[in-house]
Design a protein around this motif. Sequence first.
Motif, PDB file in Angstrom:
ATOM      1  N   ALA A   1       2.994  10.011  -1.890  1.00 52.79           N
ATOM      2  CA  ALA A   1       4.393  10.007  -1.446  1.00 52.79           C
ATOM      3  C   ALA A   1       5.060   8.670  -1.746  1.00 52.79           C
ATOM      4  O   ALA A   1       6.280   8.589  -1.843  1.00 52.79           O
ATOM      5  CB  ALA A   1       4.465  10.298   0.047  1.00 52.79           C
ATOM      6  N   GLY A   2       4.266   7.623  -1.879  1.00 51.33           N
ATOM      7  CA  GLY A   2       4.802   6.289  -2.146  1.00 51.33           C
ATOM      8  C   GLY A   2       3.725   5.431  -2.777  1.00 51.33           C
ATOM      9  O   GLY A   2       2.660   5.917  -3.152  1.00 51.33           O
ATOM     10  N   TYR A   3       3.986   4.141  -2.874  1.00 53.59           N
ATOM     11  CA  TYR A   3       3.020   3.214  -3.452  1.00 53.59           C
ATOM     12  C   TYR A   3       2.056   2.721  -2.387  1.00 53.59           C
ATOM     13  O   TYR A   3       2.400   2.640  -1.206  1.00 53.59           O
ATOM     14  CB  TYR A   3       3.744   2.025  -4.088  1.00 53.59           C
ATOM     15  CG  TYR A   3       4.530   2.412  -5.318  1.00 53.59           C
ATOM     16  CD1 TYR A   3       3.893   2.619  -6.527  1.00 53.59           C
ATOM     17  CD2 TYR A   3       5.904   2.595  -5.252  1.00 53.59           C
ATOM     18  CE1 TYR A   3       4.605   2.992  -7.652  1.00 53.59           C
ATOM     19  CE2 TYR A   3       6.631   2.968  -6.374  1.00 53.59           C
ATOM     20  CZ  TYR A   3       5.973   3.161  -7.568  1.00 53.59           C
ATOM     21  OH  TYR A   3       6.679   3.537  -8.671  1.00 53.59           O
TER      22      TYR A   3
ATOM     23  N   ILE B   1       2.151  -2.511  -3.915  1.00 53.75           N
ATOM     24  CA  ILE B   1       3.337  -3.235  -3.466  1.00 53.75           C
ATOM     25  C   ILE B   1       3.096  -4.738  -3.513  1.00 53.75           C
ATOM     26  O   ILE B   1       3.925  -5.505  -4.012  1.00 53.75           O
ATOM     27  CB  ILE B   1       3.747  -2.777  -2.051  1.00 53.75           C
ATOM     28  CG1 ILE B   1       4.231  -1.320  -2.101  1.00 53.75           C
ATOM     29  CG2 ILE B   1       4.819  -3.691  -1.466  1.00 53.75           C
ATOM     30  CD1 ILE B   1       4.406  -0.679  -0.737  1.00 53.75           C
TER      31      ILE B   1
ATOM     32  N   PRO C   1       4.226   7.661  -7.015  1.00 56.26           N
ATOM     33  CA  PRO C   1       5.062   8.708  -6.442  1.00 56.26           C
ATOM     34  C   PRO C   1       5.920   9.355  -7.527  1.00 56.26           C
ATOM     35  O   PRO C   1       6.204   8.737  -8.556  1.00 56.26           O
ATOM     36  CB  PRO C   1       5.921   7.960  -5.421  1.00 56.26           C
ATOM     37  CG  PRO C   1       5.881   6.535  -5.832  1.00 56.26           C
ATOM     38  CD  PRO C   1       4.590   6.330  -6.552  1.00 56.26           C
TER      39      PRO C   1
ATOM     40  N   VAL D   1      14.235   5.374  -2.648  1.00 55.00           N
ATOM     41  CA  VAL D   1      13.383   4.736  -3.660  1.00 55.00           C
ATOM     42  C   VAL D   1      13.109   3.272  -3.310  1.00 55.00           C
ATOM     43  O   VAL D   1      12.000   2.780  -3.497  1.00 55.00           O
ATOM     44  CB  VAL D   1      14.013   4.877  -5.072  1.00 55.00           C
ATOM     45  CG1 VAL D   1      13.347   3.962  -6.078  1.00 55.00           C
ATOM     46  CG2 VAL D   1      13.920   6.316  -5.529  1.00 55.00           C
TER      47      VAL D   1
ATOM     48  N   THR E   1      12.672   1.838  -0.498  1.00 54.67           N
ATOM     49  CA  THR E   1      11.649   1.637   0.542  1.00 54.67           C
ATOM     50  C   THR E   1      10.235   1.789  -0.002  1.00 54.67           C
ATOM     51  O   THR E   1       9.288   1.307   0.611  1.00 54.67           O
ATOM     52  CB  THR E   1      11.852   2.622   1.720  1.00 54.67           C
ATOM     53  OG1 THR E   1      11.745   3.956   1.217  1.00 54.67           O
ATOM     54  CG2 THR E   1      13.181   2.411   2.392  1.00 54.67           C
ATOM     55  N   ARG E   2      10.092   2.399  -1.166  1.00 61.24           N
ATOM     56  CA  ARG E   2       8.748   2.597  -1.724  1.00 61.24           C
ATOM     57  C   ARG E   2       8.083   1.286  -2.127  1.00 61.24           C
ATOM     58  O   ARG E   2       6.860   1.210  -2.153  1.00 61.24           O
ATOM     59  CB  ARG E   2       8.790   3.545  -2.927  1.00 61.24           C
ATOM     60  CG  ARG E   2       9.266   4.931  -2.527  1.00 61.24           C
ATOM     61  CD  ARG E   2       9.065   5.985  -3.559  1.00 61.24           C
ATOM     62  NE  ARG E   2       9.525   5.659  -4.887  1.00 61.24           N
ATOM     63  CZ  ARG E   2       9.581   6.526  -5.889  1.00 61.24           C
ATOM     64  NH1 ARG E   2       9.216   7.775  -5.683  1.00 61.24           N
ATOM     65  NH2 ARG E   2      10.014   6.173  -7.065  1.00 61.24           N
TER      66      ARG E   2
ATOM     67  N   ARG F   1       7.463  -0.573   1.809  1.00 59.42           N
ATOM     68  CA  ARG F   1       6.605   0.001   2.852  1.00 59.42           C
ATOM     69  C   ARG F   1       5.563   0.907   2.184  1.00 59.42           C
ATOM     70  O   ARG F   1       5.929   1.839   1.452  1.00 59.42           O
ATOM     71  CB  ARG F   1       7.480   0.797   3.812  1.00 59.42           C
ATOM     72  CG  ARG F   1       6.814   1.246   5.055  1.00 59.42           C
ATOM     73  CD  ARG F   1       7.763   1.965   5.973  1.00 59.42           C
ATOM     74  NE  ARG F   1       8.967   2.347   5.245  1.00 59.42           N
ATOM     75  CZ  ARG F   1      10.148   2.522   5.773  1.00 59.42           C
ATOM     76  NH1 ARG F   1      10.331   2.350   7.034  1.00 59.42           N
ATOM     77  NH2 ARG F   1      11.185   2.889   5.056  1.00 59.42           N
TER      78      ARG F   1
ATOM     79  N   ALA G   1       2.806   3.785   1.431  1.00 61.25           N
ATOM     80  CA  ALA G   1       2.696   5.201   1.789  1.00 61.25           C
ATOM     81  C   ALA G   1       1.619   5.361   2.856  1.00 61.25           C
ATOM     82  O   ALA G   1       0.646   4.616   2.886  1.00 61.25           O
ATOM     83  CB  ALA G   1       2.351   6.030   0.570  1.00 61.25           C
TER      84      ALA G   1
END
Length: 170
Positions: free
Chosen positions: A12-14, A19, A86, A161, A163-164, A167, A169
């Motif tokens: 769903a995200g990095y 990050i 993601p 996008v 926030t990826r 923050r 996943a």
Amino acid sequence: MIAQSKIASVPAGYSLRQIVLHWIVFVLVAFQFVMGDNMTDLFRTAHGGRPTDTSASWAPIHIAVGILILIAMLARLALRRLDGVPPAPKQPPALEWLARAVHAGLYLDLIGAPIVGVIAYFFLPSFAGLHHLMARQILVVLFALHFAGALWHWLVARDGVMTRMARPAA
């Protein structure tokens, strides 16, 4: 039968490590960009020119930071494979193409520039112009496009996008 390599499912995200590496690369590149003007004098000194006060001490720092950027970018490539990425947000095809091109360009430039820099400094001084082109002009254009895209996602598309990269996943 050929064994297939393990590819992570679509996240769903990095991940936190993706990050952290993204922002480490940003800080290292910003440092090189701000301090890079010292390299012109350093390069001249390394290849037979008259030394100055800054040229002797700057080379190891610039080279070490450049190698750190190369290592971090190679690690980022590995993490893309291990942790996945993601999905791209829904957007017009032209913007999707531009986003992919800018990201690919950033990877190529931030991996290629340190390699070309080492080649220029230690082996082929004629590569200095290519290193400068990659580390300055091309990188500025790619960064500007990347930053503009981030602002577009944050202020116009408001699609989360931004926030990826802030923050991890869950």
